[in-house]
Design a protein around this motif. Structure first.
Motif, PDB file in Angstrom:
ATOM      1  N   GLN A  67       0.840  -1.196  -0.028  1.00 34.19           N
ATOM      2  CA  GLN A  67       0.107   0.002  -0.008  1.00 34.19           C
ATOM      3  C   GLN A  67       0.839   1.300   0.038  1.00 34.19           C
ATOM      4  O   GLN A  67       0.451   2.212  -0.625  1.00 34.19           O
ATOM      5  N   TRP A  68       1.857   1.313   0.806  1.00 30.00           N
ATOM      6  CA  TRP A  68       3.050   2.301   0.864  1.00 30.00           C
ATOM      7  C   TRP A  68       3.565   2.491  -0.594  1.00 30.00           C
ATOM      8  O   TRP A  68       3.645   3.617  -0.894  1.00 30.00           O
ATOM      9  N   PHE A 122       2.950   6.342  -2.264  1.00 26.30           N
ATOM     10  CA  PHE A 122       4.153   7.148  -2.472  1.00 26.30           C
ATOM     11  C   PHE A 122       4.144   8.067  -3.566  1.00 26.30           C
ATOM     12  O   PHE A 122       4.254   9.341  -3.297  1.00 26.30           O
ATOM     13  N   THR A 182       9.117   2.224   4.522  1.00 26.19           N
ATOM     14  CA  THR A 182       8.074   1.193   4.267  1.00 26.19           C
ATOM     15  C   THR A 182       7.165   1.283   5.519  1.00 26.19           C
ATOM     16  O   THR A 182       7.270   1.526   6.679  1.00 26.19           O
ATOM     17  N   LEU A 183       5.822   1.161   5.086  1.00 26.13           N
ATOM     18  CA  LEU A 183       4.781   1.149   6.099  1.00 26.13           C
ATOM     19  C   LEU A 183       4.582  -0.144   6.987  1.00 26.13           C
ATOM     20  O   LEU A 183       4.529  -1.231   6.469  1.00 26.13           O
ATOM     21  N   TRP A 223       0.235   5.803  12.507  1.00 31.07           N
ATOM     22  CA  TRP A 223       1.197   5.034  11.446  1.00 31.07           C
ATOM     23  C   TRP A 223       2.607   5.038  12.096  1.00 31.07           C
ATOM     24  O   TRP A 223       3.107   5.973  12.496  1.00 31.07           O
ATOM     25  N   LEU A 259       6.467   3.869  10.372  1.00 26.68           N
ATOM     26  CA  LEU A 259       7.230   3.466   9.200  1.00 26.68           C
ATOM     27  C   LEU A 259       8.554   3.273   9.516  1.00 26.68           C
ATOM     28  O   LEU A 259       9.245   3.877  10.627  1.00 26.68           O
ATOM     29  N   THR A 287      10.894  -1.181  -0.403  1.00 29.82           N
ATOM     30  CA  THR A 287      10.467   0.335  -0.312  1.00 29.82           C
ATOM     31  C   THR A 287      10.451   0.874  -1.681  1.00 29.82           C
ATOM     32  O   THR A 287      10.762   0.207  -2.911  1.00 29.82           O
TER      33      THR A 287
END
Length: 687
Positions: free
Chosen positions: A558-559, A563, A580-581, A589, A591, A634
């Motif tokens: 999803q990240w 992004f 990265t989430l 959140w 990271l 990432t």
């Protein structure tokens, strides 16, 4: 009974009541306890730090009826008389008013007489540096060898004016200035004992105004009590001292931090109402910036000398280090040029506006360029995958369809020159090859993948399986979207190619480039020079991010999708691309950031990334970033992987191209892999 000022009422009467000067008290206490008494002491230091007070305490310690001790009783007749200033054997002399040699001789005539009441006769000479040269000379012999019952205690604020002959005959003790923290602590104790209401900020103003002198602090406190009608309030003390409100300096710095010109000029207007010294205001700003810089380098080194340690630490976490250095340098130059300004206030405003106008380019109010999409294929994302953490975000519009471009690779030839004429190629294959090159066409293209905006496209060295006879060729062949196995290649058909424009330096040599000669039966000098020239100027591949341990799934995937849509650039964009989430618990959140990017990461970058997420998602998130190596891919690693895949496709297309294989077969050429680049890289470089 008449009122007694605080400075006299609270004068220490024993060593344990002294505030500060521990380095001096320790030596004196040990000397008194061990009966190691010197005959001459010299106390130096600024006004109001305790020189006369220590001298009187020493007189009590030497003459107390309980004996020589570091803790006089304070109740005997000798101690009471010394405290009241009427002890006959304590002779206090003001050297500033008795500078003549006659006065000194009169003093020395009385030295020979024994003390009347006490154990020792103590001579306290204050401001001894005011004595004349003849007086010093008259004092030398007696000061060197006085009678055993005589002690000399000298005090001065300017020891540099004392002759070396005097200094060598005394034990010298240098008393330190009182720090604002120590002054405030003592004033709090005194006012609490006097039942006087006070505000801590008012005491900090008094402590700084005292400039290291405890007596000055007590005198100013007396004045503040009278000014405030029995109370010590910050507003009254500030009005009494005519000092600048320290909070207004932070108001100016906060407006600079936010880039708000309106708030900046409003802060200057509030300052102007007090009629300040504008150069002094700049000096206060520089002092705060200096402490902020120290807080950023070593937070525990920040003192609380101004009572604002927490505000300094908060400003240090919000203001980038480069901004602090920039504002400090601007302030120094502005303070130097302030006398040249037509109006002091106008000059001060221009300094602030200059700071605002020339702040670093990556500041919040700087124009932010629109980023290109990162090298993450949107088509490969699973549309059915749930995006729990982004449920409240606005749906993003579908990506526009980009016309595909061919993945064409540029290669160069290295054709070895044969040693004999037996290797001269026949005419027919040569003419046939020329016709084939002139009729090249571009086959089926593939979709374009864009690089990260801050990285220069550079080919990554990709290992290729060894071919029977590998060699590079200076043609621009095409590659299908995915390299097919060798046995599935269609037969070579020259008519399937259309003419493609090529530079003269990239064309294969024509018939007139070949010549025969005795020394060089077959000349490939043009190709040799071209290969050597390109080999010397071949660019070196740039360093690529290390591949991720696992492919992106779940929140990490999803990240990758989120992004490219964030309005971030510069260092903030680089930080986001290497994150990265990990967790998305509602609006909280987490990271993980590659520790290799830790040098670029600070609280400002985290705040800007948080604001970008809030702006894009339309809600307020609580973002937290930890320096932990991400286990999943990432955005930066995804872009590097895409570039490597494009490079591999280009290399494969070159090696499996029928035309290249025929050139390898006819000329024994080799493909130089370091000259192969995908067509996107060539387009980005303007080739």
């Amino acid at each position: 009974m008449s009122y007694q000022v605080l400075a006299r009422k609270w004068r220490p009467r024993s060593f344990r009541e002294m505030v500060g000067q521990t380095h001096v008290l320790k030596a004196l206490i040990n000397a008194l306890d061990n009966q190691r008494l010197h005959h001459a002491y010299l106390f130096t230091g600024t006004r109001g730090v305790g020189k006369t007070t220590i001298a009187r305490i020493i007189a009590k310690c030497l003459n107390c009826e309980t004996g020589i001790t570091s803790t006089p009783c304070g109740t005997c007749s000798v101690c009471r008389e010394i405290d009241e200033g009427r002890f006959v054997d304590l002779i206090e002399i003001d050297a500033a008013s008795r500078t003549k040699v006659e006065d000194t001789r009169e003093l020395l005539d009385n030295v020979q007489y024994a003390p009347s009441r006490g154990r020792f006769k103590v001579y306290l000479i204050d401001e001894v540096h005011m004595l004349s040269t003849h007086s010093f000379n008259a004092l030398l012999k007696t000061l060197e060898e006085p009678p055993p019952y005589v002690k000399f205690i000298l005090a001065t604020t300017d020891p540099q004016k004392l002759p070396a002959t005097i200094l060598s005959r005394c034990l010298q003790f240098s008393l330190k200035n009182m720090s604002p923290e120590r002054v405030v602590e003592h004033l709090s104790h005194v006012l609490a004992a006097e039942n006087v209401p006070f505000e801590p900020d008012a005491l900090w103003l008094l402590g700084r105004a005292a400039d290291g002198s405890m007596r000055d602090a007590m005198s100013l406190t007396d004045q503040a009590i009278a000014f405030g009608e029995g109370k010590v309030l910050a507003a009254d003390v500030r009005a009494m001292l005519g000092s600048l409100d320290h909070g207004q300096v932070y108001g100016v710095l906060q407006a600079l931090l936010e880039g708000d010109a309106r708030a900046l000029l409003e802060a200057v207007r509030n300052l102007a109402e007090q009629g300040p010294d504008w150069s002094g205001v700049l000096a206060e700003m520089l002092n705060v910036l200096h402490r902020v810089a120290i807080a950023q380098a070593l937070p525990e080194a920040v003192d609380n000398g101004q009572g604002d340690r927490e505000r300094v630490l908060a400003l240090a976490s919000a203001l980038p280090a480069e901004d602090v250095q920039f504002y400090y340098q601007m302030g120094l130059i502005g303070r130097r040029d302030l006398p040249l300004a037509p109006d002091p206030r106008g000059g001060f405003e221009m300094v602030l506006l200059r700071m605002l106008a020339f702040r670093p380019a990556d500041a919040d109010d700087a124009p932010k360029p629109v980023l290109k999409p990162v090298g993450i294929s949107q088509a490969t994302a699973d549309p059915a995958a749930p995006v729990a953490a982004l449920a409240s975000a606005e749906p993003s519009p579908p990506a526009a369809v980009v016309p595909p471009e061919p993945v064409v690779a540029a290669a160069q030839l290295e054709v070895p020159a044969p040693a004999t004429a037996d290797h001269v190629p026949e005419a027919e294959p040569e003419v046939e090859l020329k016709a084939e090159i002139e009729a090249i066409s571009v086959p089926e293209p593939v979709a374009e993948v864009v690089d990260l905006p801050w990285e220069e496209p550079a080919p990554a060295p990709v290992p290729v399986a060894a071919a029977p006879a590998p060699a590079p060729a200076p043609v621009v062949p095409a590659a299908p979207p995915q390299a097919a196995p060798a046995h599935d290649e269609p037969p070579f058909d020259p008519s399937a190619y259309a003419a493609v424009g090529m530079d003269r330096d990239d064309e294969p040599p024509l018939d007139d480039d070949y010549y025969s000669g005795e020394s060089d039966p077959v000349g490939f000098s043009y190709l040799d020079e071209l290969a050597e020239h390109v080999q010397e100027e071949a660019p070196k591949p740039a360093a690529q991010p290390l591949p991720a341990a696992k492919p992106a799934t779940g929140l990490a995937l999803q990240w990758l999708e989120l992004f490219p849509q964030l309005p971030v650039s510069g260092m903030t964009g680089n930080i986001a691309a290497n994150c990265t989430l990990i967790a998305a618990d509602g609006d909280d959140w987490l990271l993980h950031l590659d520790p290799g990017q830790g040098a670029l990461f600070n609280a400002t970058q985290q705040r800007r990334l948080n604001e970008a997420l809030n702006q894009h998602l339309g809600r307020t998130l609580n973002l937290r970033i930890e320096l932990i190596l991400p286990e999943q891919e990432t955005p930066a690693q995804a872009a590097a992987r895409k570039r490597a895949e494009r490079q591999q496709d280009a290399v494969t297309s070159i090696e499996q191209d029928p035309l290249i294989q025929q050139m390898i077969k006819l000329f024994g050429a080799k493909v130089r892999q370091d000259t192969i680049e995908p067509v996107e890289a060539l387009v980005d470089q303007g080739q």
